[in-house]
Design a protein around this motif. Structure first.
Motif, PDB file in Angstrom:
ATOM      1  N   GLY A 159       0.789  -1.216   0.016  1.00  0.00           N
ATOM      2  CA  GLY A 159       0.173  -0.107  -0.114  1.00  0.00           C
ATOM      3  C   GLY A 159       0.907   1.291   0.083  1.00  0.00           C
ATOM      4  O   GLY A 159       1.954   1.222  -0.395  1.00  0.00           O
ATOM      5  N   TYR A 160       0.282   2.387   0.655  1.00  0.00           N
ATOM      6  CA  TYR A 160       0.698   3.823   0.402  1.00  0.00           C
ATOM      7  C   TYR A 160       1.619   3.941   1.784  1.00  0.00           C
ATOM      8  O   TYR A 160       1.310   3.320   2.993  1.00  0.00           O
ATOM      9  N   ASP A 161       2.573   4.413   1.589  1.00  0.00           N
ATOM     10  CA  ASP A 161       3.768   4.986   2.746  1.00  0.00           C
ATOM     11  C   ASP A 161       4.005   6.450   2.542  1.00  0.00           C
ATOM     12  O   ASP A 161       4.547   6.704   1.492  1.00  0.00           O
ATOM     13  N   LYS A 162       4.053   7.240   3.578  1.00  0.00           N
ATOM     14  CA  LYS A 162       4.716   8.439   3.619  1.00  0.00           C
ATOM     15  C   LYS A 162       5.548   8.540   4.827  1.00  0.00           C
ATOM     16  O   LYS A 162       4.960   8.341   5.998  1.00  0.00           O
ATOM     17  N   PHE A 163       6.756   9.122   4.421  1.00  0.00           N
ATOM     18  CA  PHE A 163       7.766   9.425   5.608  1.00  0.00           C
ATOM     19  C   PHE A 163       8.341  10.690   5.153  1.00  0.00           C
ATOM     20  O   PHE A 163       8.702  10.833   4.096  1.00  0.00           O
ATOM     21  N   ASP A 164       8.517  11.464   6.221  1.00  0.00           N
ATOM     22  CA  ASP A 164       9.210  12.819   6.143  1.00  0.00           C
ATOM     23  C   ASP A 164       8.799  13.561   4.898  1.00  0.00           C
ATOM     24  O   ASP A 164       9.564  14.221   4.234  1.00  0.00           O
ATOM     25  N   GLY A 165       7.450  13.573   4.568  1.00  0.00           N
ATOM     26  CA  GLY A 165       6.983  14.378   3.550  1.00  0.00           C
ATOM     27  C   GLY A 165       6.986  13.704   2.123  1.00  0.00           C
ATOM     28  O   GLY A 165       6.418  14.151   1.114  1.00  0.00           O
ATOM     29  N   GLU A 166       7.743  12.378   1.961  1.00  0.00           N
ATOM     30  CA  GLU A 166       7.782  11.796   0.719  1.00  0.00           C
ATOM     31  C   GLU A 166       6.895  10.788   0.637  1.00  0.00           C
ATOM     32  O   GLU A 166       6.570  10.051   1.795  1.00  0.00           O
ATOM     33  N   GLU A 167       6.368  10.296  -0.420  1.00  0.00           N
ATOM     34  CA  GLU A 167       5.425   9.306  -0.444  1.00  0.00           C
ATOM     35  C   GLU A 167       5.993   8.162  -1.378  1.00  0.00           C
ATOM     36  O   GLU A 167       7.032   8.465  -2.188  1.00  0.00           O
ATOM     37  N   GLY A 168       5.602   7.037  -0.904  1.00  0.00           N
ATOM     38  CA  GLY A 168       6.215   5.634  -1.807  1.00  0.00           C
ATOM     39  C   GLY A 168       5.103   4.678  -1.653  1.00  0.00           C
ATOM     40  O   GLY A 168       3.898   4.633  -1.304  1.00  0.00           O
ATOM     41  N   PHE A 169       5.552   3.378  -2.020  1.00  0.00           N
ATOM     42  CA  PHE A 169       4.845   2.260  -1.826  1.00  0.00           C
ATOM     43  C   PHE A 169       5.451   1.301  -0.789  1.00  0.00           C
ATOM     44  O   PHE A 169       6.652   1.110  -0.671  1.00  0.00           O
ATOM     45  N   SER A 170       4.541   0.866  -0.050  1.00  0.00           N
ATOM     46  CA  SER A 170       5.147  -0.229   1.181  1.00  0.00           C
ATOM     47  C   SER A 170       4.654  -1.593   0.711  1.00  0.00           C
ATOM     48  O   SER A 170       3.696  -1.837   0.185  1.00  0.00           O
ATOM     49  N   TYR A 171       5.480  -2.680   1.176  1.00  0.00           N
ATOM     50  CA  TYR A 171       5.167  -4.057   1.305  1.00  0.00           C
ATOM     51  C   TYR A 171       5.977  -4.820   2.160  1.00  0.00           C
ATOM     52  O   TYR A 171       6.859  -4.381   2.724  1.00  0.00           O
ATOM     53  N   GLY A 172       5.099  -6.019   2.297  1.00  0.00           N
ATOM     54  CA  GLY A 172       5.530  -6.628   3.665  1.00  0.00           C
ATOM     55  C   GLY A 172       4.977  -7.771   3.823  1.00  0.00           C
ATOM     56  O   GLY A 172       4.003  -8.453   3.124  1.00  0.00           O
ATOM     57  N   VAL A 173       5.330  -8.718   5.051  1.00  0.00           N
ATOM     58  CA  VAL A 173       4.582  -9.943   5.354  1.00  0.00           C
ATOM     59  C   VAL A 173       4.108  -9.630   6.970  1.00  0.00           C
ATOM     60  O   VAL A 173       4.807  -9.032   7.738  1.00  0.00           O
ATOM     61  N   THR A 174       3.268 -10.293   7.338  1.00  0.00           N
ATOM     62  CA  THR A 174       2.728 -10.272   8.768  1.00  0.00           C
ATOM     63  C   THR A 174       2.482 -11.850   9.224  1.00  0.00           C
ATOM     64  O   THR A 174       1.904 -12.384   8.523  1.00  0.00           O
ATOM     65  N   ALA A 175       2.825 -11.727  10.633  1.00  0.00           N
ATOM     66  CA  ALA A 175       1.944 -13.192  11.187  1.00  0.00           C
ATOM     67  C   ALA A 175       1.653 -12.797  12.592  1.00  0.00           C
ATOM     68  O   ALA A 175       1.987 -11.931  13.202  1.00  0.00           O
ATOM     69  N   GLY A 176       0.666 -13.623  13.054  1.00  0.00           N
ATOM     70  CA  GLY A 176       0.013 -13.296  14.330  1.00  0.00           C
ATOM     71  C   GLY A 176      -0.633 -14.356  14.633  1.00  0.00           C
ATOM     72  O   GLY A 176      -0.810 -15.460  14.160  1.00  0.00           O
ATOM     73  N   TYR A 177      -1.270 -14.307  16.188  1.00  0.00           N
ATOM     74  CA  TYR A 177      -2.087 -15.136  16.582  1.00  0.00           C
ATOM     75  C   TYR A 177      -3.296 -14.372  17.447  1.00  0.00           C
ATOM     76  O   TYR A 177      -2.737 -13.445  18.066  1.00  0.00           O
ATOM     77  N   ASP A 178      -4.503 -14.893  17.284  1.00  0.00           N
ATOM     78  CA  ASP A 178      -5.478 -14.234  17.898  1.00  0.00           C
ATOM     79  C   ASP A 178      -6.459 -15.179  18.869  1.00  0.00           C
ATOM     80  O   ASP A 178      -6.581 -16.280  18.081  1.00  0.00           O
ATOM     81  N   LEU A 179      -6.834 -14.842  19.786  1.00  0.00           N
ATOM     82  CA  LEU A 179      -7.606 -15.699  20.879  1.00  0.00           C
ATOM     83  C   LEU A 179      -9.166 -14.984  21.003  1.00  0.00           C
ATOM     84  O   LEU A 179      -9.219 -13.584  20.811  1.00  0.00           O
ATOM     85  N   ALA A 180     -10.068 -15.628  21.284  1.00  0.00           N
ATOM     86  CA  ALA A 180     -11.308 -15.248  21.721  1.00  0.00           C
ATOM     87  C   ALA A 180     -11.183 -14.896  23.101  1.00  0.00           C
ATOM     88  O   ALA A 180     -10.970 -15.668  24.132  1.00  0.00           O
ATOM     89  N   LEU A 181     -11.466 -13.548  23.430  1.00  0.00           N
ATOM     90  CA  LEU A 181     -11.400 -13.100  24.813  1.00  0.00           C
ATOM     91  C   LEU A 181     -12.891 -13.002  25.391  1.00  0.00           C
ATOM     92  O   LEU A 181     -13.131 -13.262  26.522  1.00  0.00           O
ATOM     93  N   ALA A 182     -13.679 -12.632  24.821  1.00  0.00           N
ATOM     94  CA  ALA A 182     -15.228 -12.723  25.009  1.00  0.00           C
ATOM     95  C   ALA A 182     -16.054 -12.771  23.916  1.00  0.00           C
ATOM     96  O   ALA A 182     -15.617 -12.925  22.779  1.00  0.00           O
ATOM     97  N   PRO A 183     -17.485 -12.971  24.141  1.00  0.00           N
ATOM     98  CA  PRO A 183     -18.253 -12.978  22.935  1.00  0.00           C
ATOM     99  C   PRO A 183     -17.926 -11.670  22.090  1.00  0.00           C
ATOM    100  O   PRO A 183     -17.961 -10.766  22.493  1.00  0.00           O
ATOM    101  N   ARG A 184     -17.761 -11.871  20.870  1.00  0.00           N
ATOM    102  CA  ARG A 184     -17.481 -11.081  19.717  1.00  0.00           C
ATOM    103  C   ARG A 184     -15.994 -10.277  19.718  1.00  0.00           C
ATOM    104  O   ARG A 184     -16.088  -9.338  19.267  1.00  0.00           O
TER     105      ARG A 184
END
Length: 168
Positions: free
Chosen positions: A36-61
């Motif tokens: 997606g879109y990336d902006k740092f120090d007034g300059e714009e560009g394109f960002s790309y990457g990878v993510t990993a995670g783990y989610d748990l149910a804490l309460a209903p919904r």
């Protein structure tokens, strides 16, 4: 204090199965790619990457979890080049519909910036939020906004990314 923390973790683990049906497509380990879109120090560009995670149910919904990401950027300004971006965040989500999760996150970020032939790592706080759509029980599409505020008073970084990922 350790006893209180252990008791809270144990209670969450014991009660998580009861909440699993409400948060079914948004729990467990996940991995994906973003761009997606990336902006740092007034300059714009394109960002790309990878993510990993783990989610748990804490309460209903309600879900909670951790996420790590590794990214890069094409932002290239006057005398600098933004590159590697590492982040580790905590996520809290709300199951808005059976297929849509609205979430917020906050965590630590370290970004590398190359200037005048040398590289420096800037550390800061990353926060943001977005939506995750369960396209299938194991596939999701996401859209989110991220803001990073750096400790060194160099300003911040904004990103708007979309992603696709898989839950295991």
């Amino acid at each position: 204090m350790k006893t209180v923390i252990f008791a809270a973790i144990a209670a969450a683990c014991v009660s998580a199965p009861a909440f699993a049906q409400d948060a079914a497509p948004f729990t467990g380990p996940r991995a994906g790619v973003t761009m997606g879109y990336d902006k740092f120090d007034g300059e714009e560009g394109f960002s790309y990457g990878v993510t990993a995670g783990y989610d748990l149910a804490l309460a209903p919904r309600v879900t909670g979890g951790v996420e790590v990401s590794l990214g890069d950027s094409t932002v290239d300004g006057a005398g600098f080049d933004a590159s590697r971006d590492l982040a580790a965040s905590l996520r809290l989500g709300f199951v808005a519909t059976p297929r849509v999760l609205a979430f917020g996150k906050v965590g630590y970020a370290s970004s590398r910036v190359e200037a005048l032939g040398t590289g420096s790592a800037f550390e800061g706080v990353r926060f943001g939020g977005g939506l995750e759509f369960a396209a299938t029980p194991n596939t999701y599409i996401s859209a989110e906004y991220q803001r990073t505020e750096y400790e060194q008073n160099i300003g911040g970084r904004d990103a708007a990314v979309v992603g696709v990922g898989f839950r295991f």
